[in-house]
Design a protein around this motif. Sequence first.
Motif, mmCIF file in Angstrom:
data_model
loop_
_atom_site.group_PDB
_atom_site.id
_atom_site.type_symbol
_atom_site.label_atom_id
_atom_site.label_comp_id
_atom_site.label_asym_id
_atom_site.label_seq_id
_atom_site.Cartn_x
_atom_site.Cartn_y
_atom_site.Cartn_z
ATOM 1 N N ASP A 142 -6.865 -34.087 4.545
ATOM 2 C CA ASP A 142 -6.377 -32.882 3.868
ATOM 3 C C ASP A 142 -6.823 -31.617 4.587
ATOM 4 O OD1 ASP A 142 -5.196 -34.448 1.982
ATOM 5 O OD2 ASP A 142 -6.803 -34.255 0.496
ATOM 6 N N THR A 143 -7.894 -31.735 5.360
ATOM 7 C CA THR A 143 -8.402 -30.565 6.082
ATOM 8 C C THR A 143 -7.779 -30.427 7.467
ATOM 9 O OG1 THR A 143 -10.246 -31.821 7.057
ATOM 10 C CG2 THR A 143 -10.604 -30.822 4.894
ATOM 11 N N LEU A 144 -6.960 -31.408 7.870
ATOM 12 C CA LEU A 144 -6.394 -31.389 9.213
ATOM 13 C C LEU A 144 -5.156 -30.507 9.282
ATOM 14 C CD1 LEU A 144 -6.720 -35.115 10.318
ATOM 15 C CD2 LEU A 144 -8.119 -33.179 11.028
ATOM 16 N N GLY A 145 -4.965 -29.911 10.432
ATOM 17 C CA GLY A 145 -3.823 -29.049 10.677
ATOM 18 C C GLY A 145 -4.179 -28.025 11.732
ATOM 19 N N GLY A 146 -3.164 -27.391 12.273
ATOM 20 C CA GLY A 146 -3.418 -26.359 13.250
ATOM 21 C C GLY A 146 -3.631 -26.904 14.649
ATOM 22 N N LEU A 167 -11.328 -34.470 16.348
ATOM 23 C CA LEU A 167 -11.343 -34.892 14.947
ATOM 24 C C LEU A 167 -12.724 -34.699 14.315
ATOM 25 C CD1 LEU A 167 -9.158 -38.129 15.239
ATOM 26 C CD2 LEU A 167 -8.525 -35.984 14.112
ATOM 27 N N TRP A 168 -13.766 -34.973 15.082
ATOM 28 C CA TRP A 168 -15.127 -34.709 14.588
ATOM 29 C C TRP A 168 -15.329 -33.220 14.339
ATOM 30 C CZ3 TRP A 168 -18.778 -32.002 17.674
ATOM 31 C CH2 TRP A 168 -20.039 -31.841 17.055
ATOM 32 N N TRP A 169 -14.824 -32.396 15.255
ATOM 33 C CA TRP A 169 -14.939 -30.939 15.123
ATOM 34 C C TRP A 169 -14.204 -30.450 13.877
ATOM 35 C CZ3 TRP A 169 -17.506 -27.202 17.942
ATOM 36 C CH2 TRP A 169 -17.133 -25.882 17.707
ATOM 37 N N ALA A 170 -13.021 -31.041 13.611
ATOM 38 C CA ALA A 170 -12.185 -30.560 12.498
ATOM 39 C C ALA A 170 -12.669 -31.058 11.147
ATOM 40 C CB ALA A 170 -10.737 -30.993 12.725
ATOM 41 N N THR A 171 -13.210 -32.273 11.104
ATOM 42 C CA THR A 171 -13.565 -32.878 9.808
ATOM 43 C C THR A 171 -15.070 -32.990 9.578
ATOM 44 O OG1 THR A 171 -13.552 -35.137 10.693
ATOM 45 C CG2 THR A 171 -11.449 -34.251 9.900
ATOM 46 N N GLY A 172 -15.847 -32.982 10.645
ATOM 47 C CA GLY A 172 -17.283 -33.177 10.512
ATOM 48 C C GLY A 172 -17.667 -34.625 10.306
ATOM 49 N N ALA A 173 -16.678 -35.534 10.314
ATOM 50 C CA ALA A 173 -16.925 -36.961 10.095
ATOM 51 C C ALA A 173 -17.161 -37.674 11.411
ATOM 52 C CB ALA A 173 -15.746 -37.595 9.365
ATOM 53 N N THR A 174 -18.058 -38.636 11.405
ATOM 54 C CA THR A 174 -18.357 -39.401 12.617
ATOM 55 C C THR A 174 -17.837 -40.829 12.536
ATOM 56 O OG1 THR A 174 -20.527 -40.018 11.726
ATOM 57 C CG2 THR A 174 -20.423 -38.043 13.113
ATOM 58 N N THR A 175 -17.085 -41.141 11.498
ATOM 59 C CA THR A 175 -16.507 -42.474 11.354
ATOM 60 C C THR A 175 -14.998 -42.371 11.194
ATOM 61 O OG1 THR A 175 -16.769 -42.474 8.942
ATOM 62 C CG2 THR A 175 -18.587 -43.377 10.261
ATOM 63 N N PRO A 192 -3.666 -42.011 9.185
ATOM 64 C CA PRO A 192 -3.749 -40.778 8.399
ATOM 65 C C PRO A 192 -3.666 -39.512 9.244
ATOM 66 C CG PRO A 192 -5.413 -42.348 7.670
ATOM 67 C CD PRO A 192 -4.833 -42.888 8.937
ATOM 68 N N VAL A 193 -4.117 -39.592 10.488
ATOM 69 C CA VAL A 193 -4.054 -38.433 11.388
ATOM 70 C C VAL A 193 -2.634 -38.242 11.908
ATOM 71 C CG1 VAL A 193 -4.919 -37.447 13.558
ATOM 72 C CG2 VAL A 193 -6.460 -38.753 12.062
ATOM 73 N N ILE A 194 -1.991 -39.337 12.300
ATOM 74 C CA ILE A 194 -0.649 -39.268 12.884
ATOM 75 C C ILE A 194 0.385 -38.807 11.866
ATOM 76 C CG2 ILE A 194 1.137 -40.596 14.076
ATOM 77 C CD1 ILE A 194 -1.404 -40.221 15.668
ATOM 78 N N THR A 195 0.209 -39.170 10.603
ATOM 79 C CA THR A 195 1.228 -38.891 9.585
ATOM 80 C C THR A 195 1.078 -37.532 8.906
ATOM 81 O OG1 THR A 195 -0.148 -40.084 7.967
ATOM 82 C CG2 THR A 195 1.582 -41.338 9.081
ATOM 83 N N VAL A 196 0.175 -36.694 9.413
ATOM 84 C CA VAL A 196 -0.006 -35.369 8.811
ATOM 85 C C VAL A 196 1.263 -34.541 8.919
ATOM 86 C CG1 VAL A 196 -1.199 -33.154 9.128
ATOM 87 C CG2 VAL A 196 -2.512 -35.269 9.064
#
Length: 473
Positions: free
Chosen positions: A162-166, A145-153, A224-228
């Motif tokens: 919105d950027t998740l997928g694949g 998730l950090w790799w995909a979003t760049g977020a650490t929280t 939010p991750v599970i419901t993508v």
Amino acid sequence: MSVALTWLVWSLFVASIAVLVARVRFDGVWEIPGLVAIDGLTVLMWVVVTFFSGIVHSYSRRYMAGNSHKTRFFVAVFGFTATVMALVAADHIVLFGFLWMAMGLVMAELIGIIEGWKQAQAAKTVARKYFLASSALLGVALTALWWATGATTISGIGAATDTLGGPVWLLAAGALVLAAMVQSALIPFHKWLLSSMTAPTPASALMHAGFVNAGGILLVRFAPVITVESTLMLAVVAVGAVSAGGGKLLKSVQTDIKGKLGCSTVGQMGFMIMQAGLGFFGAAITHLILHGFYKAYQFLSSGEQVEHTSPSESTEHTVGSLTSAVGFLVALLTGLGGGVVFTVLTGKGGHVDSGLLLTFFVVFTTLHAARSAVKHTSLPTLARYGAVPLVFFPAIVVYAVVYEGVSDLLAVSPATTELTLLHGVIAVSFVGVYVAIETGLHEHSQRLYVALLNATQPSSDTLLTTKGDDNEY
């Protein structure tokens, strides 16, 4: 030490109630940016965790009296409480992952608290392996998730869905679900739970009323991750259904009190995961809380449930069960009425979507609990039929009211999905399993009995093989 920690945890409970009231009255962001975020789930879990911990602390002062491990036990129980309280407030993914692992290691310590008992140490080793595996899976998910979003929280990841997928998202989401399954002892990861019966009874109560709920909390935190993707949500429903039905089957071949309660927990955690998969995270937390109250009471009063009876050739399934036409009619009409009540109070179940399935499972589980409670009374058979609705309707109202309150506090919008053929297959299959057990049909298959008996066997190293093995002196 035991007195001081008991007073301290009850003080934390009072303080948690005050924080909950303040949270309800004064909304807003309570956080240390990038590290801690206190939201509705945090304060609710603080109240629940400190309450159960307070009960366990108070109970253990007598239960552990004279035990040479008393101080270490109380320190471990309080340490577990503090770790969980920190976990539900953690926002930074590294802190969250570290606390998740610490929570598992402290629980493993409680399982093997008696150092001179080799079976307890073996159970501790088994549990620790599972918990470290869960932590490793969570680490994979958080890294992806950090790799995909760049977020650490966690909040940052939720804002960047919105950027998740694949493939990266699929790896993260799959690892999250697996980590939740391991921690909540869902099939096929239930072996650690059934091998943990060496834990002192109050530690078992804390485990079954609190620790196993971590899987549901994890899915809510990363909703939010599970419901993508709706396909993943359907998979979560399926794995939950396997444990919900499988737990009841496993329970049917258990002979000891703690073993039955352990298999019951496997089934109830399946229901919790199913509710998360249906997109109703408030319902998952509601189930977590209500099941916690029930299971804590069951474990702490397990000694009173031992009955001295003579062996019989067969199990009776006629009294108060579905084999009676009157019992079936009462259950059907009560269930339909309960569904209407739940729909009116929550607004769920009025449309052909996952809300309808949620209503079905809530009514089904509540009705089963009501019938089980009535079945163990000394009332005459006909009186039991009339008592079922009297127990069920207040219970379904309480469930609906708690669900509405929890949903408002969490402020997590339900991720309602369309019903599919697989949803229908899951519902029909579960009802089929339930009816088969209630009527005793499953007892006609020796192969099924052997398979279930093998599936409920704890790790061989944790079994008592010689009288006195549990005497560390």
